[in-house]
Write a protein that holds these residues in place. Sequence first.
Motif, PDB file in Angstrom:
ATOM      1  N   ASP A 204      43.119  28.823  33.563  1.00  0.00           N
ATOM      2  CA  ASP A 204      42.089  27.953  33.002  1.00  0.00           C
ATOM      3  C   ASP A 204      40.734  28.267  33.612  1.00  0.00           C
ATOM      4  O   ASP A 204      39.698  28.241  32.926  1.00  0.00           O
ATOM      5  N   TRP A 205      40.718  28.532  34.905  1.00  0.00           N
ATOM      6  CA  TRP A 205      39.480  28.863  35.610  1.00  0.00           C
ATOM      7  C   TRP A 205      38.811  30.073  34.942  1.00  0.00           C
ATOM      8  O   TRP A 205      37.616  30.054  34.644  1.00  0.00           O
ATOM      9  N   GLU A 206      39.589  31.131  34.716  1.00  0.00           N
ATOM     10  CA  GLU A 206      39.030  32.346  34.133  1.00  0.00           C
ATOM     11  C   GLU A 206      38.563  32.116  32.698  1.00  0.00           C
ATOM     12  O   GLU A 206      37.523  32.621  32.286  1.00  0.00           O
ATOM     13  N   LYS A 207      39.334  31.348  31.929  1.00  0.00           N
ATOM     14  CA  LYS A 207      38.929  31.074  30.539  1.00  0.00           C
ATOM     15  C   LYS A 207      37.600  30.345  30.495  1.00  0.00           C
ATOM     16  O   LYS A 207      36.704  30.690  29.718  1.00  0.00           O
ATOM     17  N   VAL A 208      37.449  29.325  31.335  1.00  0.00           N
ATOM     18  CA  VAL A 208      36.220  28.528  31.320  1.00  0.00           C
ATOM     19  C   VAL A 208      35.027  29.392  31.697  1.00  0.00           C
ATOM     20  O   VAL A 208      33.956  29.298  31.075  1.00  0.00           O
ATOM     21  N   ARG A 209      35.187  30.232  32.691  1.00  0.00           N
ATOM     22  CA  ARG A 209      34.065  31.091  33.093  1.00  0.00           C
ATOM     23  C   ARG A 209      33.666  32.053  31.970  1.00  0.00           C
ATOM     24  O   ARG A 209      32.480  32.279  31.723  1.00  0.00           O
ATOM     25  N   GLN A 210      34.658  32.615  31.305  1.00  0.00           N
ATOM     26  CA  GLN A 210      34.356  33.534  30.208  1.00  0.00           C
ATOM     27  C   GLN A 210      33.695  32.810  29.035  1.00  0.00           C
ATOM     28  O   GLN A 210      32.701  33.274  28.477  1.00  0.00           O
TER      29      GLN A 210
END
Length: 279
Positions: free
Chosen positions: A264-270
């Motif tokens: 989720d962390w990576e998705k939000v940043r992208q």
Amino acid sequence: MGDWNHVNGYLIRPELQYAVEAALTLNKPLLLRGEPGTGKTGLAQAAAQALQRPLLVWNLKSDAKANQGLYQYDGVRRLYDSQLLRAAVPGRPRPKDLTAYLHLGQLGQAFVSHEPVVLLIDGIDKADLDFPGDLLWELERGQFQIAETGAVIQARHPPLVLLTSNGEKELPAAFLRRCLFYVIPFPEKDEMRAILSVHTGLDALPPDRLDRALDVFYWIRSLTTLQKKPGTSELLDWLHALALTGAEPDGLPYLGTLLKLEGDWEKVRQYWKGRQHDH
């Protein structure tokens, strides 16, 4: 029915208040459904405060059995004590009465209480399929029998029973028929502002920064590919971090207070990079 105007830290919707009062009037359990962070557990605390009743909490696990909420019998301890007594020298104390090895669970405590209580049974959808039916059988009768002694425990006062479910699995239809039901939706932005206004420690957060933080928070919650959306408790942690450090929410600081899964962390940043680029 209780003074909800002087409950600290919890803002109750009128229709939810009516549901609690109906459960009291009809003496039926109230099943609360909603995602984590919608205030299901907080409602039990608020109801206990408004009604001036003690609060008992029974947190359920996957192996929970209804009789565990009534009482538990420590047969191993009794056997151990009996073996010690048989090996003891003359003059040792006689074996303890069976009641010394009985320990009341939260529902049993609610039945024997000298004053009405609020009983929160938290996470009923985590227990096995037989649990809801077994539980309601005891609640409807208002009594249970201790098999080891034959004693019958009669409820002195009907407890206000609040059950919570995160909707992880369907509950039996017979169980649902015997409960009152209320779905607690996640607060909209304006309602969330009202909720935040009763929490201390956010005074250092200027209104404009709070508005931008809420915009970011609700944008994150709008993403449909997240495995676990942040809830109210995560928002409070994030806002306290912003208030203490003066960080700007637009940079997504302290993202680990909002999101607890690496994916989720990576998705939000992208997604955030794409959103900033579009703007």
